[in-house]
Design a protein around this motif. Structure first.
Motif, short mmCIF file in Angstrom:
data_model
loop_
_atom_site.label_atom_id
_atom_site.label_comp_id
_atom_site.label_asym_id
_atom_site.label_seq_id
_atom_site.Cartn_x
_atom_site.Cartn_y
_atom_site.Cartn_z
N ASP A 97 0.83 -1.20 0.00
CA ASP A 97 0.00 0.00 0.00
C ASP A 97 0.87 1.25 0.00
O ASP A 97 1.82 1.37 0.78
N GLY A 98 0.58 2.18 -0.88
CA GLY A 98 1.31 3.44 -0.95
C GLY A 98 2.52 3.42 -1.86
O GLY A 98 3.08 4.49 -2.16
N GLU A 99 2.95 2.26 -2.33
CA GLU A 99 4.12 2.20 -3.20
C GLU A 99 3.75 2.59 -4.63
O GLU A 99 2.69 2.22 -5.14
N THR A 100 4.65 3.33 -5.26
CA THR A 100 4.47 3.74 -6.65
C THR A 100 5.32 2.86 -7.54
O THR A 100 6.50 2.64 -7.28
N VAL A 101 4.69 2.34 -8.59
CA VAL A 101 5.40 1.57 -9.59
C VAL A 101 5.59 2.45 -10.82
O VAL A 101 4.62 2.97 -11.37
N ARG A 102 6.84 2.62 -11.22
CA ARG A 102 7.17 3.48 -12.36
C ARG A 102 7.84 2.62 -13.43
O ARG A 102 8.75 1.86 -13.14
N VAL A 103 7.35 2.76 -14.66
CA VAL A 103 7.91 2.01 -15.79
C VAL A 103 8.37 3.02 -16.84
O VAL A 103 7.60 3.89 -17.25
N SER A 104 9.62 2.88 -17.26
CA SER A 104 10.13 3.76 -18.31
C SER A 104 10.73 2.92 -19.43
O SER A 104 11.32 1.86 -19.17
N ILE A 105 10.53 3.37 -20.64
CA ILE A 105 11.13 2.73 -21.81
C ILE A 105 11.81 3.82 -22.62
O ILE A 105 11.17 4.81 -23.01
N GLU A 106 13.10 3.63 -22.84
CA GLU A 106 13.86 4.63 -23.58
C GLU A 106 13.24 4.86 -24.96
O GLU A 106 13.02 3.92 -25.71
N GLY A 107 12.90 6.10 -25.23
CA GLY A 107 12.28 6.45 -26.50
C GLY A 107 10.76 6.52 -26.47
O GLY A 107 10.15 7.02 -27.40
N LEU A 108 10.16 6.01 -25.37
CA LEU A 108 8.69 6.00 -25.27
C LEU A 108 8.18 6.82 -24.09
O LEU A 108 6.99 7.11 -24.02
N GLY A 109 9.05 7.16 -23.14
CA GLY A 109 8.62 7.90 -21.96
C GLY A 109 8.41 6.98 -20.78
O GLY A 109 8.85 5.82 -20.76
N GLU A 110 7.72 7.49 -19.76
CA GLU A 110 7.48 6.71 -18.56
C GLU A 110 6.07 6.94 -18.03
O GLU A 110 5.42 7.93 -18.37
N ILE A 111 5.62 5.99 -17.22
CA ILE A 111 4.35 6.12 -16.53
C ILE A 111 4.60 5.77 -15.07
O ILE A 111 5.60 5.11 -14.73
N ALA A 112 3.72 6.20 -14.18
CA ALA A 112 3.89 5.94 -12.74
C ALA A 112 2.53 5.88 -12.08
O ALA A 112 1.73 6.79 -12.20
N ASN A 113 2.30 4.80 -11.36
CA ASN A 113 1.01 4.58 -10.69
C ASN A 113 1.22 4.28 -9.22
O ASN A 113 1.98 3.37 -8.87
N LYS A 114 0.55 5.04 -8.37
CA LYS A 114 0.61 4.79 -6.93
C LYS A 114 -0.42 3.74 -6.55
O LYS A 114 -1.57 3.78 -7.01
N THR A 115 -0.03 2.81 -5.71
CA THR A 115 -0.91 1.73 -5.26
C THR A 115 -1.66 2.15 -4.02
O THR A 115 -1.06 2.57 -3.03
N VAL A 116 -2.97 2.03 -4.06
CA VAL A 116 -3.82 2.36 -2.93
C VAL A 116 -4.68 1.14 -2.62
O VAL A 116 -5.54 0.76 -3.41
N ILE A 117 -4.43 0.50 -1.49
CA ILE A 117 -5.19 -0.67 -1.10
C ILE A 117 -6.41 -0.22 -0.30
O ILE A 117 -6.30 0.52 0.67
N VAL A 118 -7.59 -0.63 -0.74
CA VAL A 118 -8.85 -0.14 -0.15
C VAL A 118 -9.64 -1.29 0.42
O VAL A 118 -9.44 -2.45 0.10
#
Length: 275
Positions: free
Chosen positions: A254-275
């Protein structure tokens, strides 16, 4: 060229990305998926002279919000196959994800407590189809690909391995960050790094050309089973470094952010929220 779906005034619009926070809206198309259904989409996007807007990262919607098909490929990076103790496959392992699993590239991912016991990360490169492909050859397949993007494929390992079929652990509602934008095929070169971070820890790092089955191979294989249509997505698999294969096993908290980046495509980042 980079294209996206941007949220604006309680709706969305297809857009051509100009800079990291500016875009030109493409009139008449509510999202990238709708734009891709027009056979002239490249010229329409290139020539668009609509409103120039500024946007925040959280204004980016799932790249193609409602694709007809999302086809996932399991065990497609050589190093991930080895860490899972398997031999290199002769044929791709395919399963499906539903559109309801997609969410924006910077949206929080809410996970119900009952489904958060073995939550794992999988950074992946996504292929977006640009025109109908039916029984095409790999040598011609690139012409059917609109471009590439980044996918943050959250996986519920406990659900995944309840049976021999993986789908149930792979399609949790709004659990797959998708974006940030489409980079067209003429603007991307394979071989750069795919990296995944959990918090500050770099957990995956692999060149994108470590794929066993390249995008063109996948288009050939899949299109001989059923046609691929504009806006369909092929998620090409994850490299080594998943939490389930670690010793000891590590899962997203809970609360950890997963970030994925690919050279040439950019990156995304999603924070995990356990409910």
């Amino acid at each position: 060229m980079r294209l996206a779906t941007i949220r604006q005034n309680q709706t969305t619009s297809a857009a051509r990305i100009e800079t990291e926070n500016t875009a030109v809206l493409i009139p008449g198309f509510k999202d990238l998926g709708e734009l891709l259904t027009d056979a002239n989409w490249r010229n329409i996007a290139k020539d668009a002279s609509g409103q120039l807007i500024e946007f925040e990262k959280t204004d980016l919607a799932p790249l193609v919000p409602n694709p007809r098909k999302i086809i996932c490929v399991g065990l497609n990076y050589a190093n991930h196959i080895r860490e899972m103790g398997r031999d290199l496959p002769k044929y791709p392992t395919l399963f499906v994800k539903f559109a309801e699993a997609l969410t924006g590239p910077y949206d929080d991912i809410e996970v119900p407590a009952y489904g958060a016991e073995a939550l794992d990360w999988e950074g992946e490169l996504a292929v977006v189809i640009g025109k109908t492909a039916r029984r095409v050859k790999s040598s011609e397949a690139k012409d059917y690909i609109a471009g590439y993007a980044v996918m943050n494929d959250y996986t519920q390992r406990d659900l995944q391995y309840r049976t021999l079929q993986w789908h149930q652990g792979k399609s949790l509602e709004k659990s797959a960050g998708f974006g940030p934008w489409l980079t067209t095929t003429d603007s991307f070169t394979f071989g750069g790094e795919l990296a995944t971070y959990v918090g500050e820890d770099k957990v995956q790092s692999t060149p994108t050309n470590d794929l066993v089955f390249k995008p063109e191979d996948l288009v050939e294989y899949i299109s001989h089973i059923y046609p691929l249509v504009p806006g369909d997505i092929i998620i090409t698999g994850t490299p080594g470094g998943v939490g389930h294969a670690s010793d000891p096993k590590r899962y997203i908290q809970d609360g950890e952010t997963v970030r994925v980046s690919i050279e040439g495509l950019g990156e995304i980042a999603n924070k995990t929220v356990i409910v």
